[in-house]
Design a protein around this motif. Structure first.
Motif, PDB file in Angstrom:
ATOM      1  N   MET A 252     -57.353  33.347  22.287  1.00 11.55           N
ATOM      2  CA  MET A 252     -56.384  33.224  23.339  1.00 11.55           C
ATOM      3  C   MET A 252     -55.147  34.013  22.940  1.00 11.55           C
ATOM      4  SD  MET A 252     -54.457  29.622  24.142  1.00 11.55           S
ATOM      5  CE  MET A 252     -54.069  29.024  22.533  1.00 11.55           C
TER       6      MET A 252
ATOM      7  N   LEU B  12     -55.514  27.003  18.716  1.00 12.51           N
ATOM      8  CA  LEU B  12     -56.368  26.383  19.731  1.00 12.51           C
ATOM      9  C   LEU B  12     -55.904  24.969  20.057  1.00 12.51           C
ATOM     10  CD1 LEU B  12     -59.931  27.613  18.709  1.00 12.51           C
ATOM     11  CD2 LEU B  12     -58.507  28.398  20.607  1.00 12.51           C
TER      12      LEU B  12
ATOM     13  N   LEU C  11     -53.617  24.883  23.104  1.00  8.78           N
ATOM     14  CA  LEU C  11     -54.120  25.509  24.334  1.00  8.78           C
ATOM     15  C   LEU C  11     -53.690  24.754  25.590  1.00  8.78           C
ATOM     16  CD1 LEU C  11     -55.813  27.683  25.702  1.00  8.78           C
ATOM     17  CD2 LEU C  11     -57.829  26.276  25.303  1.00  8.78           C
TER      18      LEU C  11
ATOM     19  N   ARG D  56     -51.374  26.244  28.634  1.00  9.54           N
ATOM     20  CA  ARG D  56     -51.828  26.222  30.037  1.00  9.54           C
ATOM     21  C   ARG D  56     -50.808  25.518  30.924  1.00  9.54           C
ATOM     22  NH1 ARG D  56     -57.888  24.797  28.500  1.00  9.54           N
ATOM     23  NH2 ARG D  56     -58.755  26.889  28.462  1.00  9.54           N
TER      24      ARG D  56
ATOM     25  N   LEU E 125     -51.619  33.623  30.258  1.00  8.81           N
ATOM     26  CA  LEU E 125     -52.552  33.276  29.209  1.00  8.81           C
ATOM     27  C   LEU E 125     -53.799  34.133  29.379  1.00  8.81           C
ATOM     28  CD1 LEU E 125     -53.505  31.488  26.851  1.00  8.81           C
ATOM     29  CD2 LEU E 125     -54.330  29.866  28.568  1.00  8.81           C
TER      30      LEU E 125
ATOM     31  N   GLU F 132     -57.407  34.476  28.088  1.00  4.47           N
ATOM     32  CA  GLU F 132     -58.448  33.781  27.337  1.00  4.47           C
ATOM     33  C   GLU F 132     -59.658  34.689  27.194  1.00  4.47           C
ATOM     34  OE1 GLU F 132     -58.889  29.478  27.966  1.00  4.47           O
ATOM     35  OE2 GLU F 132     -57.661  29.827  29.747  1.00  4.47           O
TER      36      GLU F 132
END
Length: 65
Positions: A1, A42, A45, A49, A62, A64
């Motif tokens: 990411m 991670l 995350l 978001r 973002l 991904e």
């Protein structure tokens, strides 16, 4: 990411910082977003978001994958 920000779109609302302060900050001079790390963990995350969703200007992206 990977995370990116567009300071030209930023309005300084600070929602990104409230969502993920380990990834985002605000410039002390103009209040605009500062990206602390383009490659957050991670574990962060969901917070990133949330920052993307809460940004009123769409200045946070973002990537991904």
């Amino acid at each position: 990411m990977r995370v990116s920000v567009d300071r030209d779109l930023c309005v300084g609302a600070g929602q990104c910082v409230l969502s993920a302060e380990e990834v985002f900050d605000q410039d002390l001079h103009d209040g605009l977003v500062v990206l602390r790390t383009p490659d957050p963990s991670l574990a962060g995350l969901d917070a990133v978001r949330d920052a993307v969703d809460r940004c009123p200007a769409g200045a946070v992206t973002l990537h991904e994958g």
